[in-house]
Motif scaffolding. Structure first.
Motif, PDB file in Angstrom:
ATOM      1  N   GLN A  32       0.788  -1.226   0.000  1.00  0.00           N
ATOM      2  CA  GLN A  32       0.000   0.000   0.000  1.00  0.00           C
ATOM      3  C   GLN A  32       0.825   1.284   0.000  1.00  0.00           C
ATOM      4  O   GLN A  32       0.261   2.361   0.011  1.00  0.00           O
ATOM      5  N   VAL A  33       2.166   1.173   0.000  1.00  0.00           N
ATOM      6  CA  VAL A  33       2.993   2.381   0.081  1.00  0.00           C
ATOM      7  C   VAL A  33       3.840   2.545  -1.178  1.00  0.00           C
ATOM      8  O   VAL A  33       4.470   1.604  -1.647  1.00  0.00           O
ATOM      9  N   TRP A  34       3.843   3.774  -1.710  1.00  0.00           N
ATOM     10  CA  TRP A  34       4.714   4.149  -2.813  1.00  0.00           C
ATOM     11  C   TRP A  34       5.802   5.009  -2.189  1.00  0.00           C
ATOM     12  O   TRP A  34       5.565   6.130  -1.755  1.00  0.00           O
ATOM     13  N   PHE A  35       7.012   4.472  -2.128  1.00  0.00           N
ATOM     14  CA  PHE A  35       8.112   5.099  -1.408  1.00  0.00           C
ATOM     15  C   PHE A  35       8.824   6.157  -2.244  1.00  0.00           C
ATOM     16  O   PHE A  35       9.160   5.937  -3.401  1.00  0.00           O
ATOM     17  N   ASP A  36       9.078   7.283  -1.610  1.00  0.00           N
ATOM     18  CA  ASP A  36       9.801   8.396  -2.204  1.00  0.00           C
ATOM     19  C   ASP A  36      11.278   8.029  -2.341  1.00  0.00           C
ATOM     20  O   ASP A  36      11.890   7.554  -1.396  1.00  0.00           O
ATOM     21  N   ARG A  37      11.873   8.261  -3.508  1.00  0.00           N
ATOM     22  CA  ARG A  37      13.283   7.965  -3.739  1.00  0.00           C
ATOM     23  C   ARG A  37      14.170   9.212  -3.691  1.00  0.00           C
ATOM     24  O   ARG A  37      15.346   9.153  -4.004  1.00  0.00           O
ATOM     25  N   SER A  38      13.603  10.366  -3.304  1.00  0.00           N
ATOM     26  CA  SER A  38      14.402  11.590  -3.238  1.00  0.00           C
ATOM     27  C   SER A  38      15.329  11.607  -2.030  1.00  0.00           C
ATOM     28  O   SER A  38      16.273  12.389  -1.997  1.00  0.00           O
ATOM     29  N   GLY A  39      15.025  10.793  -1.038  1.00  0.00           N
ATOM     30  CA  GLY A  39      15.766  10.813   0.211  1.00  0.00           C
ATOM     31  C   GLY A  39      15.040  11.569   1.306  1.00  0.00           C
ATOM     32  O   GLY A  39      15.450  11.562   2.465  1.00  0.00           O
ATOM     33  N   GLY A  40      13.932  12.213   0.959  1.00  0.00           N
ATOM     34  CA  GLY A  40      13.171  12.998   1.924  1.00  0.00           C
ATOM     35  C   GLY A  40      12.157  12.207   2.726  1.00  0.00           C
ATOM     36  O   GLY A  40      11.640  12.684   3.727  1.00  0.00           O
ATOM     37  N   GLY A  41      11.836  10.987   2.278  1.00  0.00           N
ATOM     38  CA  GLY A  41      10.879  10.160   2.997  1.00  0.00           C
ATOM     39  C   GLY A  41       9.430  10.598   2.832  1.00  0.00           C
ATOM     40  O   GLY A  41       8.604  10.363   3.703  1.00  0.00           O
ATOM     41  N   TYR A  42       9.102  11.215   1.701  1.00  0.00           N
ATOM     42  CA  TYR A  42       7.743  11.700   1.451  1.00  0.00           C
ATOM     43  C   TYR A  42       6.929  10.619   0.741  1.00  0.00           C
ATOM     44  O   TYR A  42       6.683  10.684  -0.464  1.00  0.00           O
ATOM     45  N   ASP A  43       6.530   9.613   1.486  1.00  0.00           N
ATOM     46  CA  ASP A  43       5.866   8.445   0.925  1.00  0.00           C
ATOM     47  C   ASP A  43       4.360   8.669   0.763  1.00  0.00           C
ATOM     48  O   ASP A  43       3.744   9.410   1.523  1.00  0.00           O
ATOM     49  N   PHE A  44       3.802   7.986  -0.229  1.00  0.00           N
ATOM     50  CA  PHE A  44       2.373   8.096  -0.521  1.00  0.00           C
ATOM     51  C   PHE A  44       1.701   6.738  -0.369  1.00  0.00           C
ATOM     52  O   PHE A  44       2.327   5.692  -0.570  1.00  0.00           O
ATOM     53  N   LEU A  45       0.424   6.769  -0.032  1.00  0.00           N
ATOM     54  CA  LEU A  45      -0.382   5.562   0.086  1.00  0.00           C
ATOM     55  C   LEU A  45      -1.181   5.377  -1.193  1.00  0.00           C
ATOM     56  O   LEU A  45      -1.621   6.356  -1.804  1.00  0.00           O
ATOM     57  N   LEU A  46      -1.374   4.141  -1.588  1.00  0.00           N
ATOM     58  CA  LEU A  46      -2.259   3.863  -2.707  1.00  0.00           C
ATOM     59  C   LEU A  46      -3.682   4.039  -2.213  1.00  0.00           C
ATOM     60  O   LEU A  46      -4.063   3.487  -1.179  1.00  0.00           O
TER      61      LEU A  46
END
Length: 182
Positions: A32-46
């Motif tokens: 259920q999680v789309w992980f941010d790859r910028s390094g900031g940890g700004y993850d989104f939920l489906l």
């Protein structure tokens, strides 16, 4: 390369705030999680929350697959939700002195694009939306339901192929551009 690798290769990672890539197994590998790859940890939920629901986009392809590409497919009622309260940089996209660029790869099966938001929420009373529609491609900023900026590229994203769509704004300098396959 993954989106993060491509950004790094051209030296644009310095101010990178968010990088989501369905083809990068470190960004999305199921669940259920789309992980941010910028390094900031700004993850989104489906979808609406951390549970499986009708608002979840559907993953298509093989995790980590590049050929054919892996992507998240939307049926018109699907979306992502940020996993916590909006960060200040997210809120600043629609405010005075905004300076940002948003790029997204999108595939449209048909030319009818109404309601296919790339970023933001068109139904919000304050905020922004980057939206292709059946007559063009627009970026709109709202403040208390009033459109304070409404720019249209005048070009419709192509149906039946991948499109690179984007917007870049430097409000203080009075400059900006909309991008379609540019």
């Amino acid at each position: 390369p993954t989106a993060r690798e491509a950004i790094s290769q051209v030296g644009l990672e310095t101010n990178l705030k968010l990088c989501l890539d369905a083809g990068d197994p470190r960004s999305y590998a199921g669940g259920q999680v789309w992980f941010d790859r910028s390094g900031g940890g700004y993850d989104f939920l489906l979808g609406a929350d951390a549970t499986v629901s009708a608002t979840d986009p559907t993953f298509v392809g093989v995790w980590g697959g590049r050929r054919p590409p892996a992507y998240l497919q939307f049926d018109g009622g699907d979306y992502f939700t940020y996993d916590t309260t909006n960060e200040s940089w997210m809120e600043n996209i629609h405010k005075d002195n905004a300076k940002f660029t948003i790029l997204a790869w999108a595939y449209f099966a048909t030319a009818l694009l109404d309601g296919a938001n790339i970023a933001g929420d068109y139904n919000a009373t304050t905020g922004f939306v980057l939206q292709p529609y059946d007559e063009g491609f627009a970026f709109t900023v709202k403040n208390a339901t009033i459109n304070v900026l409404d720019v249209d590229a005048g070009v419709v994203p192509a149906a039946g192929r991948w499109n690179l769509l984007g917007v870049s704004v430097d409000e203080a300098a009075g400059t900006g551009a909309l991008y379609i396959n540019d």
